[in-house]
Design a protein around this motif. Structure first.
Motif: not given
Length: 84
Positions: A5-6, A8-9, A12, A64-65, A68, A71-72, A82
């Motif tokens: 995962a990113q 930033d995600d 969050e 939302n996080a 994400s 998705g990552d 991505r």
């Protein structure tokens, strides 16, 4: 694997769940533990456990996080880049 995962995600997710972050915090581990703990507090609620204070969580921001993050991880697993 949350390691895909990113950053930033993951940050969050931790912020939404009030996880204290330090310079050496492993974000993947911290986010995973926080989500697992939240899940257990919701699904396995018992009077001995601390109840989930749902008003204290910004559920839209958290969802939302988490989307994400999913998705990552999905895109990483299937070799797709991505979308920004």
């Amino acid at each position: 694997m949350l390691a895909f995962a990113q950053v930033d995600d993951l940050r969050e997710v931790c912020e939404c769940l009030n996880v204290p972050l330090y310079k050496d915090t492993n974000l993947a581990s911290a986010a995973g533990k926080a989500v697992y703990d939240l899940r257990n507090r919701i699904v396995h609620y018992r009077p001995a456990l601390a109840p989930v204070e749902s008003e204290e969580i910004d559920w839209n921001r958290l969802c939302n996080a988490l989307v994400s993050v999913a998705g990552d991880v999905f895109h990483s697993a299937y070799g797709q880049e991505r979308a920004a």
